[in-house]
Design a protein around this motif. Structure first.
Motif, mmCIF file in Angstrom:
data_model
loop_
_atom_site.group_PDB
_atom_site.id
_atom_site.type_symbol
_atom_site.label_atom_id
_atom_site.label_comp_id
_atom_site.label_asym_id
_atom_site.label_seq_id
_atom_site.Cartn_x
_atom_site.Cartn_y
_atom_site.Cartn_z
ATOM 1 N N PHE A 1 0.800 -1.227 0.000
ATOM 2 C CA PHE A 1 0.000 0.000 0.000
ATOM 3 C C PHE A 1 0.836 1.281 0.000
ATOM 4 O O PHE A 1 0.356 2.328 -0.404
ATOM 5 N N GLY A 2 2.073 1.189 0.449
ATOM 6 C CA GLY A 2 2.871 2.409 0.541
ATOM 7 C C GLY A 2 4.149 2.378 -0.257
ATOM 8 O O GLY A 2 4.989 3.271 -0.145
ATOM 9 N N GLY A 3 4.323 1.333 -1.054
ATOM 10 C CA GLY A 3 5.561 1.190 -1.804
ATOM 11 C C GLY A 3 5.752 2.277 -2.843
ATOM 12 O O GLY A 3 4.796 2.853 -3.340
ATOM 13 N N GLY A 4 7.004 2.550 -3.154
ATOM 14 C CA GLY A 4 7.331 3.549 -4.157
ATOM 15 C C GLY A 4 8.252 2.970 -5.210
ATOM 16 O O GLY A 4 8.201 1.776 -5.517
ATOM 17 N N GLU A 5 9.135 3.809 -5.719
ATOM 18 C CA GLU A 5 9.992 3.373 -6.820
ATOM 19 C C GLU A 5 11.021 2.332 -6.401
ATOM 20 O O GLU A 5 11.613 1.664 -7.247
ATOM 21 N N HIS A 6 11.238 2.170 -5.099
ATOM 22 C CA HIS A 6 12.237 1.198 -4.635
ATOM 23 C C HIS A 6 11.599 -0.071 -4.078
ATOM 24 O O HIS A 6 12.249 -0.816 -3.341
ATOM 25 N N THR A 7 10.350 -0.321 -4.415
ATOM 26 C CA THR A 7 9.655 -1.499 -3.896
ATOM 27 C C THR A 7 10.389 -2.788 -4.240
ATOM 28 O O THR A 7 10.479 -3.700 -3.411
ATOM 29 N N TYR A 8 10.925 -2.889 -5.450
ATOM 30 C CA TYR A 8 11.622 -4.108 -5.868
ATOM 31 C C TYR A 8 12.817 -4.392 -4.957
ATOM 32 O O TYR A 8 12.979 -5.496 -4.440
ATOM 33 N N GLU A 9 13.647 -3.373 -4.743
ATOM 34 C CA GLU A 9 14.821 -3.553 -3.886
ATOM 35 C C GLU A 9 14.414 -3.853 -2.445
ATOM 36 O O GLU A 9 15.027 -4.687 -1.770
ATOM 37 N N GLN A 10 13.363 -3.187 -1.978
ATOM 38 C CA GLN A 10 12.899 -3.420 -0.607
ATOM 39 C C GLN A 10 12.363 -4.832 -0.437
ATOM 40 O O GLN A 10 12.570 -5.469 0.601
ATOM 41 N N ALA A 11 11.683 -5.347 -1.459
ATOM 42 C CA ALA A 11 11.158 -6.714 -1.386
ATOM 43 C C ALA A 11 12.311 -7.724 -1.343
ATOM 44 O O ALA A 11 12.256 -8.704 -0.592
ATOM 45 N N LEU A 12 13.345 -7.486 -2.133
ATOM 46 C CA LEU A 12 14.508 -8.379 -2.093
ATOM 47 C C LEU A 12 15.150 -8.372 -0.710
ATOM 48 O O LEU A 12 15.543 -9.416 -0.184
ATOM 49 N N LYS A 13 15.236 -7.205 -0.103
ATOM 50 C CA LYS A 13 15.839 -7.116 1.230
ATOM 51 C C LYS A 13 15.004 -7.849 2.273
ATOM 52 O O LYS A 13 15.538 -8.394 3.240
ATOM 53 N N LEU A 14 13.678 -7.871 2.085
ATOM 54 C CA LEU A 14 12.821 -8.631 2.991
ATOM 55 C C LEU A 14 13.184 -10.109 2.973
ATOM 56 O O LEU A 14 13.090 -10.804 3.983
ATOM 57 N N ILE A 15 13.572 -10.580 1.807
ATOM 58 C CA ILE A 15 13.947 -11.987 1.647
ATOM 59 C C ILE A 15 15.343 -12.232 2.214
ATOM 60 O O ILE A 15 15.738 -13.357 2.486
ATOM 61 N N GLY A 16 16.100 -11.147 2.420
ATOM 62 C CA GLY A 16 17.465 -11.268 2.893
ATOM 63 C C GLY A 16 18.474 -11.274 1.776
ATOM 64 O O GLY A 16 19.592 -11.770 1.927
ATOM 65 N N VAL A 17 18.077 -10.707 0.640
ATOM 66 C CA VAL A 17 18.931 -10.701 -0.549
ATOM 67 C C VAL A 17 19.433 -9.289 -0.805
ATOM 68 O O VAL A 17 18.651 -8.339 -0.808
ATOM 69 N N ASP A 18 20.725 -9.150 -1.013
ATOM 70 C CA ASP A 18 21.300 -7.865 -1.407
ATOM 71 C C ASP A 18 21.130 -7.728 -2.915
ATOM 72 O O ASP A 18 21.704 -8.508 -3.676
ATOM 73 N N PRO A 19 20.336 -6.746 -3.386
ATOM 74 C CA PRO A 19 20.102 -6.614 -4.833
ATOM 75 C C PRO A 19 21.389 -6.512 -5.641
ATOM 76 O O PRO A 19 21.449 -6.997 -6.769
ATOM 77 N N ALA A 20 22.423 -5.914 -5.069
ATOM 78 C CA ALA A 20 23.680 -5.734 -5.798
ATOM 79 C C ALA A 20 24.403 -7.060 -6.008
ATOM 80 O O ALA A 20 25.224 -7.186 -6.914
ATOM 81 N N ARG A 21 24.101 -8.056 -5.163
ATOM 82 C CA ARG A 21 24.811 -9.332 -5.248
ATOM 83 C C ARG A 21 23.984 -10.443 -5.892
ATOM 84 O O ARG A 21 24.463 -11.547 -6.086
ATOM 85 N N LEU A 22 22.728 -10.131 -6.187
ATOM 86 C CA LEU A 22 21.832 -11.154 -6.710
ATOM 87 C C LEU A 22 22.169 -11.494 -8.156
ATOM 88 O O LEU A 22 22.231 -10.629 -9.005
ATOM 89 N N SER A 23 22.351 -12.773 -8.421
ATOM 90 C CA SER A 23 22.603 -13.210 -9.791
ATOM 91 C C SER A 23 21.378 -13.913 -10.321
ATOM 92 O O SER A 23 20.482 -14.318 -9.577
ATOM 93 N N GLY A 24 21.333 -14.106 -11.621
ATOM 94 C CA GLY A 24 20.211 -14.779 -12.245
ATOM 95 C C GLY A 24 20.149 -16.267 -11.926
ATOM 96 O O GLY A 24 19.189 -16.931 -12.278
ATOM 97 N N ASP A 25 21.168 -16.814 -11.248
ATOM 98 C CA ASP A 25 21.201 -18.249 -10.985
ATOM 99 C C ASP A 25 20.779 -18.602 -9.569
ATOM 100 O O ASP A 25 20.792 -19.761 -9.190
ATOM 101 N N ALA A 26 20.408 -17.599 -8.766
ATOM 102 C CA ALA A 26 20.064 -17.879 -7.356
ATOM 103 C C ALA A 26 18.799 -18.720 -7.264
ATOM 104 O O ALA A 26 17.952 -18.688 -8.136
ATOM 105 N N GLY A 27 18.677 -19.461 -6.177
ATOM 106 C CA GLY A 27 17.500 -20.275 -5.958
ATOM 107 C C GLY A 27 16.380 -19.484 -5.339
ATOM 108 O O GLY A 27 16.533 -18.292 -5.073
ATOM 109 N N HIS A 28 15.257 -20.139 -5.079
ATOM 110 C CA HIS A 28 14.124 -19.418 -4.516
ATOM 111 C C HIS A 28 14.108 -19.546 -3.002
ATOM 112 O O HIS A 28 14.682 -20.456 -2.429
ATOM 113 N N ALA A 29 13.451 -18.606 -2.367
ATOM 114 C CA ALA A 29 13.410 -18.573 -0.898
ATOM 115 C C ALA A 29 12.461 -19.642 -0.380
ATOM 116 O O ALA A 29 11.521 -20.006 -1.046
#
Length: 202
Positions: A174-202
């Motif tokens: 309800f309150g997300g903005g332009e950084h919602t994608y990065e914030q969602a990754l951080k919720l999972i415990g993933v650093d967006p800068a280190r995420l590769s296309g080969d990572a597994g799912h949570a």
């Protein structure tokens, strides 16, 4: 108007109703690149969700209410609650149809689908009328269209590392903005800068 898929059976723990999907960087479908999707229904029949982080930049809530003849003039001051309501492109399916994700403090008989304890989905114009009057839900997100998967399709995409999944966060919905994608990754415990296309799912 009914939603496209039925909710999951109550006795199943394999379904993703009420969770968020976060697209992997390797997502090849441009329609879903960097998407965060709230899953509204998931069962053996398929899945249905709302993309929450793709703003409808050319359409405000006031514009939508005017188009639907709920208000007569965009100069009419809407309630403070309605001013917080974002309009998003919810997905490529039925893009001309509206869906409202909202807090569970509001319900319309035979029209509102409770998804979890905090969030519900309503797909009738009556909820927009209530929002315009100022007596709608405490928080809401209006989506045009939805994302849909046939039976087994979403499971296959997750296994192929197309998506990560995590519990939903109402503050992002309800309150997300332009950084919602990065914030969602951080919720999972993933650093967006280190995420590769080969990572597994949570």
């Amino acid at each position: 108007m009914p939603i496209p898929f039925a909710p999951s059976p109550a006795d199943s723990d394999v379904w993703l109703d009420g969770q968020m999907l976060v697209a992997m960087p390797s997502m090849e479908d441009e329609r879903f690149a960097r998407s965060v999707i709230y899953i509204c229904a998931h069962s053996e029949e398929g899945a249905m969700g709302i993309i929450i982080n793709k703003p409808a930049t050319d359409l405000s809530l006031a514009d939508l209410l005017l188009q639907l003849d709920i208000i007569k003039d965009t100069s009419i001051r809407l309630s403070s609650a309605s001013e917080r309501v974002r309009v998003v492109r919810g997905g490529p399916v039925d893009a001309g149809r509206g869906f409202v994700l909202h807090t569970s403090d509001f319900s319309i008989d035979n029209s509102t689908l409770p998804i979890d304890d905090d969030i519900s989905l309503t797909a009738t114009v009556d909820i927009l009328r209530a929002i315009a009057r100022g007596d709608g839900p405490g928080n809401a997100l209006v989506a045009l269209g939805y994302a849909g998967w046939a039976a087994g399709q979403l499971e296959n995409e997750i296994q192929a590392n197309g998506w990560l999944n995590c519990p939903a966060d109402p503050s992002l919905i309800f309150g997300g903005g332009e950084h919602t994608y990065e914030q969602a990754l951080k919720l999972i415990g993933v650093d967006p800068a280190r995420l590769s296309g080969d990572a597994g799912h949570a």
